[in-house]
Design a protein around this motif. Structure first.
Motif, PDB file in Angstrom:
ATOM      1  N   VAL A  65       0.847  -1.203   0.000  1.00 21.80           N
ATOM      2  CA  VAL A  65       0.000   0.000   0.000  1.00 21.80           C
ATOM      3  C   VAL A  65       0.875   1.244   0.000  1.00 21.80           C
ATOM      4  CG1 VAL A  65      -1.632   1.334   1.398  1.00 21.80           C
ATOM      5  CG2 VAL A  65      -2.028  -1.084   1.010  1.00 21.80           C
ATOM      6  N   GLY A  66       1.965   1.242   0.772  1.00 15.82           N
ATOM      7  CA  GLY A  66       2.881   2.380   0.792  1.00 15.82           C
ATOM      8  C   GLY A  66       3.533   2.617  -0.556  1.00 15.82           C
ATOM      9  N   LEU A  67       3.934   1.534  -1.231  1.00 16.34           N
ATOM     10  CA  LEU A  67       4.542   1.682  -2.558  1.00 16.34           C
ATOM     11  C   LEU A  67       3.550   2.219  -3.589  1.00 16.34           C
ATOM     12  CD1 LEU A  67       6.809  -1.484  -2.866  1.00 16.34           C
ATOM     13  CD2 LEU A  67       7.531   0.905  -2.909  1.00 16.34           C
ATOM     14  N   ILE A  68       2.274   1.918  -3.399  1.00 19.77           N
ATOM     15  CA  ILE A  68       1.248   2.426  -4.314  1.00 19.77           C
ATOM     16  C   ILE A  68       0.835   3.847  -3.941  1.00 19.77           C
ATOM     17  CG2 ILE A  68      -1.137   2.094  -5.097  1.00 19.77           C
ATOM     18  CD1 ILE A  68      -0.621  -0.947  -4.746  1.00 19.77           C
ATOM     19  N   ALA A  69       0.728   4.121  -2.654  1.00 17.42           N
ATOM     20  CA  ALA A  69       0.216   5.415  -2.196  1.00 17.42           C
ATOM     21  C   ALA A  69       1.237   6.542  -2.328  1.00 17.42           C
ATOM     22  CB  ALA A  69      -0.251   5.303  -0.752  1.00 17.42           C
ATOM     23  N   PRO A  71       3.585   7.318  -4.692  1.00 14.25           N
ATOM     24  CA  PRO A  71       3.566   8.051  -5.963  1.00 14.25           C
ATOM     25  C   PRO A  71       2.307   8.909  -6.131  1.00 14.25           C
ATOM     26  CG  PRO A  71       4.276   5.812  -6.337  1.00 14.25           C
ATOM     27  CD  PRO A  71       3.829   5.882  -4.913  1.00 14.25           C
ATOM     28  N   PHE A  72       1.181   8.425  -5.631  1.00 13.95           N
ATOM     29  CA  PHE A  72      -0.039   9.234  -5.686  1.00 13.95           C
ATOM     30  C   PHE A  72       0.113  10.480  -4.810  1.00 13.95           C
ATOM     31  CE2 PHE A  72      -4.272  10.356  -4.090  1.00 13.95           C
ATOM     32  CZ  PHE A  72      -4.878  10.655  -5.311  1.00 13.95           C
ATOM     33  N   GLY A  73       0.702  10.336  -3.628  1.00 13.48           N
ATOM     34  CA  GLY A  73       0.940  11.488  -2.757  1.00 13.48           C
ATOM     35  C   GLY A  73       1.899  12.487  -3.380  1.00 13.48           C
ATOM     36  N   ILE A  74       2.929  11.991  -4.060  1.00 17.27           N
ATOM     37  CA  ILE A  74       3.863  12.882  -4.762  1.00 17.27           C
ATOM     38  C   ILE A  74       3.141  13.636  -5.869  1.00 17.27           C
ATOM     39  CG2 ILE A  74       5.866  12.883  -6.301  1.00 17.27           C
ATOM     40  CD1 ILE A  74       7.034  10.662  -4.531  1.00 17.27           C
ATOM     41  N   ARG A  76      -0.043  14.422  -5.882  1.00 20.84           N
ATOM     42  CA  ARG A  76      -0.874  15.444  -5.232  1.00 20.84           C
ATOM     43  C   ARG A  76      -0.039  16.636  -4.779  1.00 20.84           C
ATOM     44  NH1 ARG A  76      -4.926  17.067  -6.273  1.00 20.84           N
ATOM     45  NH2 ARG A  76      -5.020  18.178  -4.319  1.00 20.84           N
ATOM     46  N   LEU A  77       1.171  16.379  -4.270  1.00 20.55           N
ATOM     47  CA  LEU A  77       2.057  17.473  -3.872  1.00 20.55           C
ATOM     48  C   LEU A  77       2.458  18.326  -5.071  1.00 20.55           C
ATOM     49  CD1 LEU A  77       4.472  15.904  -1.246  1.00 20.55           C
ATOM     50  CD2 LEU A  77       2.829  17.726  -0.880  1.00 20.55           C
ATOM     51  N   LYS A  78       2.742  17.672  -6.209  1.00 22.62           N
ATOM     52  CA  LYS A  78       3.110  18.430  -7.413  1.00 22.62           C
ATOM     53  C   LYS A  78       1.955  19.290  -7.895  1.00 22.62           C
ATOM     54  CE  LYS A  78       6.882  15.838  -9.327  1.00 22.62           C
ATOM     55  NZ  LYS A  78       7.498  15.320 -10.540  1.00 22.62           N
ATOM     56  N   VAL A  79       0.733  18.734  -7.850  1.00 22.29           N
ATOM     57  CA  VAL A  79      -0.437  19.509  -8.261  1.00 22.29           C
ATOM     58  C   VAL A  79      -0.636  20.701  -7.329  1.00 22.29           C
ATOM     59  CG1 VAL A  79      -2.962  19.431  -8.413  1.00 22.29           C
ATOM     60  CG2 VAL A  79      -1.603  17.595  -9.408  1.00 22.29           C
ATOM     61  N   GLU A  80      -0.519  20.474  -6.039  1.00 29.07           N
ATOM     62  CA  GLU A  80      -0.705  21.549  -5.066  1.00 29.07           C
ATOM     63  C   GLU A  80       0.379  22.613  -5.196  1.00 29.07           C
ATOM     64  OE1 GLU A  80      -1.372  22.129  -0.275  1.00 29.07           O
ATOM     65  OE2 GLU A  80      -1.114  20.115  -1.097  1.00 29.07           O
ATOM     66  N   ARG A  81       1.622  22.193  -5.400  1.00 29.96           N
ATOM     67  CA  ARG A  81       2.713  23.171  -5.565  1.00 29.96           C
ATOM     68  C   ARG A  81       2.560  23.963  -6.848  1.00 29.96           C
ATOM     69  NH1 ARG A  81       7.600  23.324  -2.572  1.00 29.96           N
ATOM     70  NH2 ARG A  81       8.726  24.048  -4.391  1.00 29.96           N
ATOM     71  N   ALA A  82       2.088  23.327  -7.907  1.00 27.57           N
ATOM     72  CA  ALA A  82       1.888  24.057  -9.159  1.00 27.57           C
ATOM     73  C   ALA A  82       0.751  25.072  -9.033  1.00 27.57           C
ATOM     74  CB  ALA A  82       1.592  23.077 -10.295  1.00 27.57           C
ATOM     75  N   ARG A  83      -0.272  24.736  -8.270  1.00 26.90           N
ATOM     76  CA  ARG A  83      -1.441  25.615  -8.128  1.00 26.90           C
ATOM     77  C   ARG A  83      -1.206  26.743  -7.139  1.00 26.90           C
ATOM     78  NH1 ARG A  83      -5.328  22.236  -6.127  1.00 26.90           N
ATOM     79  NH2 ARG A  83      -5.182  23.210  -4.099  1.00 26.90           N
ATOM     80  N   THR A  84      -0.629  26.424  -5.969  1.00 29.99           N
ATOM     81  CA  THR A  84      -0.536  27.429  -4.903  1.00 29.99           C
ATOM     82  C   THR A  84       0.887  27.767  -4.489  1.00 29.99           C
ATOM     83  OG1 THR A  84      -0.624  25.784  -3.139  1.00 29.99           O
ATOM     84  CG2 THR A  84      -2.734  26.658  -3.937  1.00 29.99           C
ATOM     85  N   GLY A  85       1.861  26.975  -4.923  1.00 31.03           N
ATOM     86  CA  GLY A  85       3.229  27.189  -4.477  1.00 31.03           C
ATOM     87  C   GLY A  85       3.514  26.607  -3.103  1.00 31.03           C
ATOM     88  N   ARG A  86       2.559  25.922  -2.527  1.00 31.49           N
ATOM     89  CA  ARG A  86       2.691  25.322  -1.206  1.00 31.49           C
ATOM     90  C   ARG A  86       2.634  23.819  -1.352  1.00 31.49           C
ATOM     91  NH1 ARG A  86       4.937  29.173   1.057  1.00 31.49           N
ATOM     92  NH2 ARG A  86       3.715  31.000   1.540  1.00 31.49           N
ATOM     93  N   PRO A  87       3.220  23.039  -0.527  1.00 28.65           N
ATOM     94  CA  PRO A  87       4.100  23.371   0.580  1.00 28.65           C
ATOM     95  C   PRO A  87       5.449  23.846   0.070  1.00 28.65           C
ATOM     96  CG  PRO A  87       3.989  21.006   0.359  1.00 28.65           C
ATOM     97  CD  PRO A  87       3.040  21.588  -0.641  1.00 28.65           C
ATOM     98  N   GLY A  88       5.981  24.852   0.711  1.00 35.88           N
ATOM     99  CA  GLY A  88       7.234  25.438   0.290  1.00 35.88           C
ATOM    100  C   GLY A  88       8.405  25.078   1.183  1.00 35.88           C
ATOM    101  N   THR A  89       8.152  24.343   2.270  1.00 31.99           N
ATOM    102  CA  THR A  89       9.221  23.974   3.200  1.00 31.99           C
ATOM    103  C   THR A  89       9.192  22.459   3.435  1.00 31.99           C
ATOM    104  OG1 THR A  89       7.815  24.238   5.142  1.00 31.99           O
ATOM    105  CG2 THR A  89       9.029  26.193   4.398  1.00 31.99           C
TER     106      THR A  89
END
Length: 188
Positions: A65-69, A71-74, A76-89
């Motif tokens: 589950v961790g190996l599958i989840a 890449p999905f979390g990464i 989501r982070l890329k989508v969020e960073r592209a949209r809002t610039g966050r998380p930045g730290t």
């Protein structure tokens, strides 16, 4: 002195950016999936069954589950960073992964409890037995095991978030907005 501390002085507050090397994401996923408590217990108490199926050891299932989840979390982070610039730290990356991990653990435990209630209802001989089996299953796996599953999921996600924050991200130089033309997410 404690009075001289600012929020920027706390650990994990430096601005980060994705590393350019493509192998870092794969390395962060593998390192994040190999949670040390699972590895240690696998070495101390080897699983009885390694083959995929209903009898597969739960620790191996959690790693899958961790190996599958991750890449999905990464993603989501890329989508969020592209949209809002966050998380930045780094701290922001760890907190996001912990949030996603806790939610995923709660959802998976709830799905398992619902499936077990359905299986118990179909195996019951009559309606009263089905209600009794459903009540017991909900109390044990829904009410009792849900907090434990969330705790384990958040702990696992903390490890995965730390691996992601330190392997897939690098410290980014801070760019000052001298002309006032940069958007809020561009400085990181």
């Amino acid at each position: 002195m404690i009075r001289d501390l600012k929020p920027d002085d706390l650990p994990g507050q430096t601005v980060v950016a994705w590393r350019k090397e493509s192998w870092t994401l794969a390395a962060a996923c593998v390192a994040g999936a190999l949670w040390p408590p699972l590895l240690i217990t696998l070495l101390i108490w080897p699983p009885q069954n390694w083959t995929p199926g209903i009898e597969l050891d739960w620790r191996i299932m959690v790693m899958i589950v961790g190996l599958i989840a991750l890449p999905f979390g990464i993603w989501r982070l890329k989508v969020e960073r592209a949209r809002t610039g966050r998380p930045g730290t780094r701290l922001g990356v760890v907190w996001r992964v912990m949030l996603y991990g806790g939610i995923l653990a709660a959802v998976l435990q709830t799905i398992m409890a619902v499936l077990m209630v359905a299986a118990g209802a179909f195996e019951a001989g009559d309606v009263a037995q089905a209600f009794g089996a459903s009540e017991t299953t909900v109390l044990i796996f829904g009410v009792g095991a849900l907090p434990v599953a969330i705790l384990v999921g958040v702990s696992y996600a903390l490890w995965a978030g730390l691996c992601l924050a330190f392997i897939a991200f690098r410290e980014a130089p801070v760019v000052r907005d001298r002309l006032g033309l940069m958007r809020s997410g561009d400085a990181s």
